[in-house]
Scaffold this motif. Sequence first.
Motif, PDB file in Angstrom:
ATOM      1  N   CYS A   1      -7.297  -0.289   0.502  1.00 21.11           N
ATOM      2  CA  CYS A   1      -6.356  -1.162   1.199  1.00 21.11           C
ATOM      3  C   CYS A   1      -7.073  -1.836   2.367  1.00 21.11           C
ATOM      4  CB  CYS A   1      -5.167  -0.348   1.703  1.00 21.11           C
ATOM      5  SG  CYS A   1      -4.044  -1.280   2.770  1.00 21.11           S
ATOM      6  N   MET A   2      -7.005  -3.145   2.420  1.00 24.95           N
ATOM      7  CA  MET A   2      -7.669  -3.896   3.473  1.00 24.95           C
ATOM      8  C   MET A   2      -6.914  -3.858   4.792  1.00 24.95           C
ATOM      9  SD  MET A   2     -10.556  -5.048   2.290  1.00 24.95           S
ATOM     10  CE  MET A   2     -10.619  -3.333   1.737  1.00 24.95           C
ATOM     11  N   HIS A   3      -5.755  -3.196   4.816  1.00 27.70           N
ATOM     12  CA  HIS A   3      -5.022  -3.065   6.081  1.00 27.70           C
ATOM     13  C   HIS A   3      -5.281  -1.717   6.743  1.00 27.70           C
ATOM     14  CE1 HIS A   3      -1.459  -2.168   8.653  1.00 27.70           C
ATOM     15  NE2 HIS A   3      -1.660  -3.421   9.029  1.00 27.70           N
TER      16      HIS A   3
ATOM     17  N   ASN B   1      -4.308  -6.935   0.637  1.00 27.63           N
ATOM     18  CA  ASN B   1      -5.298  -7.071  -0.421  1.00 27.63           C
ATOM     19  C   ASN B   1      -5.894  -5.701  -0.756  1.00 27.63           C
ATOM     20  OD1 ASN B   1      -5.026  -9.867  -0.626  1.00 27.63           O
ATOM     21  ND2 ASN B   1      -6.552 -10.240   0.970  1.00 27.63           N
ATOM     22  N   GLN B   2      -6.240  -5.524  -2.023  1.00 25.54           N
ATOM     23  CA  GLN B   2      -6.825  -4.278  -2.505  1.00 25.54           C
ATOM     24  C   GLN B   2      -8.169  -4.587  -3.163  1.00 25.54           C
ATOM     25  OE1 GLN B   2      -5.109  -1.280  -2.042  1.00 25.54           O
ATOM     26  NE2 GLN B   2      -3.486  -2.469  -1.015  1.00 25.54           N
ATOM     27  N   VAL B   3      -9.195  -3.858  -2.780  1.00 25.74           N
ATOM     28  CA  VAL B   3     -10.532  -4.049  -3.356  1.00 25.74           C
ATOM     29  C   VAL B   3     -10.809  -2.879  -4.287  1.00 25.74           C
ATOM     30  CG1 VAL B   3     -12.991  -4.234  -2.884  1.00 25.74           C
ATOM     31  CG2 VAL B   3     -11.339  -5.323  -1.340  1.00 25.74           C
TER      32      VAL B   3
ATOM     33  N   CYS C   1       0.831  -1.203   0.000  1.00 25.42           N
ATOM     34  CA  CYS C   1       0.000   0.000   0.000  1.00 25.42           C
ATOM     35  C   CYS C   1       0.870   1.260   0.000  1.00 25.42           C
ATOM     36  CB  CYS C   1      -0.904  -0.016   1.234  1.00 25.42           C
ATOM     37  SG  CYS C   1      -1.832   1.511   1.482  1.00 25.42           S
TER      38      CYS C   1
ATOM     39  N   ASN D   1      -7.370   0.796   5.198  1.00 27.51           N
ATOM     40  CA  ASN D   1      -8.648   1.346   4.719  1.00 27.51           C
ATOM     41  C   ASN D   1      -8.515   2.667   3.971  1.00 27.51           C
ATOM     42  OD1 ASN D   1     -10.209  -0.796   5.827  1.00 27.51           O
ATOM     43  ND2 ASN D   1     -10.098   0.182   7.843  1.00 27.51           N
TER      44      ASN D   1
END
Length: 217
Positions: A49-51, A25-27, A17, A53
């Motif tokens: 970014c799922m870490h 993971n990236q949404v 990120c 946000n």
Amino acid sequence: MQQEYTPAEYEKSAFHCPFCNVYANQVWTSLRQFHNQTFYFREVQAAACMHCNQYSVWYDGVMVYPDFEGVQPPNQDLSEDIQADYQEAASILQKSPRGAAALLRLAIQKLCRELGEEGKNINTDIKNLVSQGLPSAVQKSLDVVRVIGNDSVHPGQIDIRDDIETAKALFKLVNLIAEKMITEPKEVEAIYDSLPDEKKQQIEERDGTNSNNHDNN
């Protein structure tokens, strides 16, 4: 073992990120506007970014926010001055890869000077650093990106042939030189300092350190 850095890349499901520098993971989602009906701006996308946000914003496949191309952060053992050059180069990479490359060549010159070299001739400086333990592959790599050799470019000078790939290679090389010449020796010294005194004495006796000190006295 440290995970290899994975730069941000359009529509990739995971990368480091640009905000928190964690591999996560990236949404992805298209940006949209609500006004009576929903409009999708398909050329504008965001990656969450799922870490941490945080959202990076991409236009036509290029990250436009944050204003930082996905390159590995500067080695923390670099001086503040060189880190500043590195981060400035990262912030302009998309807009001016030639400017970024010029800043990075200047950073390499400063780094050579901080490592005890004259900082006047990068070719000579790098050759000396190779004799002190810098991998010879670094010298070859610097030659490829026209930092040293017959086709060299002066530090801070703009080269019209420079492109993003050239600049990205220079980012890696700055960190590699710092890793091999600053970080690794510091880590080895820290390991040695953590040894019990009797172990240190055994090593010194094996290497003749104590006897040399005794003779000097």
